[in-house]
Design an enzyme around this catalytic site. Structure first.
Site, PDB file in Angstrom:
ATOM      1  N   ASP B 258       0.911  -1.209   0.022  1.00 31.79           N
ATOM      2  CA  ASP B 258      -0.150   0.155   0.044  1.00 31.79           C
ATOM      3  C   ASP B 258       0.573   1.329   0.062  1.00 31.79           C
ATOM      4  OD1 ASP B 258      -2.088   1.900   0.346  1.00 31.79           O
ATOM      5  OD2 ASP B 258      -2.515   1.231   2.177  1.00 31.79           O
ATOM      6  N   GLU B 292      -1.850  10.574  -0.055  1.00 27.65           N
ATOM      7  CA  GLU B 292      -3.281   9.776  -0.380  1.00 27.65           C
ATOM      8  C   GLU B 292      -3.726   9.488   1.166  1.00 27.65           C
ATOM      9  OE1 GLU B 292      -5.742   6.523  -0.522  1.00 27.65           O
ATOM     10  OE2 GLU B 292      -4.084   6.244   0.467  1.00 27.65           O
TER      11      GLU B 292
END
Lengths: 24, 427
Positions: B258, B292
């Site tokens: 991720d 993000e």
């Protein structure tokens, strides 16, 4: 421009299918 | 033979394992990349240089203001009914405890409903949430709102069961939000095991006392960058097919899953097309988002900066849900565009990745999709994703080079063909 300003899509789906098939 | 050539190069040819190897060097060199950190600055500099060396075009950085929160020393200890060290990870944006820490009795609840029913018991306590994992989308609200809801009923801190589908006593961090007018209390995640244990103790009527110390700091927003590289289109260079992943990560593990995987298959898509000497009619643009994890901060500023050009964005693609064994793409767009996507995905039959699912998902591309741009996100085997997500376990060890090859092939075939077709996707 390939997409007309009014959003119409001139090609038929059959045309597009054939175009994509050309990438096989 | 273009689709076959891309698949052959990515999966069987000279480029096989390249995205994995590049990601390994990157993550081993840089490590985790939290918004506002020096590591993230180093990651962006690294990628800027690597993309230039790769011979990609228009490599540049677009400045963005991102949150800067830093984890401090963190410590939690159960004092009653017995001494037990509790593994914690403070949640992003959490305030610190007072320097002397907080010692308080615990109230364990399984849901916000239970918290509200037992609100009269919460004052002065540490609220422990032991909510079951239903799905990430549904359960993550306990992480993002747990502190606010606990503070509303007078709690002094909250400890939240990690949003994880499996656990080996691993806490999983993530961003959380305070609300104006509600006191800001320290908040951290704990392991599934400790949340369940405290729940069992509480159900038996056992008094639980915990000591919590956290040293988090929030600084003014700092400057970061979205990282951009392109292969400029030959016929409609102003029209854009955007492929993306995010470069920032949490400050634990390596951020390999991720979203290192998503970022590096996006880079791989441009590399494969360049290696094959291809130049699509439209511009293929890769964006590696920053910030993000704090809520798509870099992507929102990118959208604000470029939205006047929205009619020229053909499709926006993001991979941010792993790069494990792919099964297809999730797609957002009208019925005609979906039919076209199905035809394109049929080209991936040689690697058996042909499904087109409903509704693309990606924090960074949602701004565009909400305003009518077709979007796609990679679908892969998510069965282990939330075992590692936002934890120390998110390292290269969970990545698989063969699976990344397949993901890169899907990403490249789809983005290239959409960029090269005579007409944009209908919207």
């Amino acid at each position: 421009k390939s997409l007309s300003k009014n959003g119409n899509y001139p090609k038929t789906f059959e045309d597009i299918k054939n175009e994509i098939a050309g990438y096989y | 033979d273009i689709a076959k050539a891309i698949i052959d190069l990515a999966v069987h040819g000279k480029a096989q394992n390249r995205s994995y190897e590049r990601l390994a060097v990157f993550t081993d060199t840089i490590g985790p990349r939290l918004s506002g950190s020096k590591n993230l600055d180093a990651a962006i500099k690294y990628m800027f240089s690597a993309l230039q060396k790769d011979g990609l075009e228009n490599v540049h950085l677009e400045p963005v203001k991102v949150p800067h929160w830093e984890r401090g020393e963190e410590f939690a200890m159960m004092l009653e009914p017995r001494n037990h060290s509790i593994a914690i990870l403070g949640l992003g944006n959490s305030v610190a405890t007072p320097p002397e820490g907080i010692r308080a009795e615990v109230l364990v609840v399984a849901s916000f409903d239970e918290l509200h029913r037992r609100a009269h018991e919460a004052k002065g306590k540490i609220v422990v949430y032991n909510q079951p994992f239903v799905s990430y989308g549904e359960t993550v609200r306990y992480r993002s709102l747990g502190a606010v809801e606990a503070a509303k009923v007078g709690a002094v801190a909250s400890l939240i069961r990690s949003i994880a589908s499996f656990s080996i006593d691993s806490p999983h961090t993530g961003w959380q939000n305070y609300q104006s007018g509600v006191p800001q209390i320290p908040t951290a995640c704990i392991s599934v095991e400790d949340a369940e244990m405290m729940s069992r103790m509480s159900c038996r009527g056992t008094k639980i006392v915990v000591y919590l110390k956290m040293g988090a700091k929030t600084y003014p927003d700092s400057t970061s960058f979205n990282t951009v590289a392109e292969i400029v289109g030959s016929k409609y260079p102003e029209q854009i097919v955007l492929v993306s992943g995010h470069l920032d990560s949490w400050d634990v593990g390596q951020g390999a899953m991720d979203d290192g995987g998503g970022a590096f298959i996006s880079w791989e898509a441009l590399s494969l097309i360049k290696d094959l000497g291809l130049r699509p009619k439209r511009t293929l643009r890769m964006v590696l988002w920053t910030g993000e994890e704090q809520g798509g901060v870099g992507a929102e500023q990118y959208y604000q900066l470029h939205k006047e050009n929205i009619s020229n964005f053909d499709i926006v693609m993001e991979s941010d849900e792993g790069t494990f064994k792919p099964s297809g793409l999730a797609f957002t767009g009208n019925a005609k565009a979906r039919d076209i996507m199905k035809e394109i995905m049929a080209l991936l039959l040689p690697i058996n990745v042909t499904e087109v699912y409903d509704t693309a998902d990606g924090t960074d591309i949602n701004f565009w999709m909400r305003n009518g741009v077709p979007g796609a996100s990679l679908r892969d085997d998510l069965s282990k994703y939330f075992w590692f997500h936002h934890s120390q376990g998110d390292t290269m060890t969970v990545q698989d080079p063969n699976q990344m090859n397949l993901c890169a092939a899907v990403w490249t075939v789809v983005s290239y063909i959409i960029a090269d077709m005579e007409e944009m996707l209908p919207r």
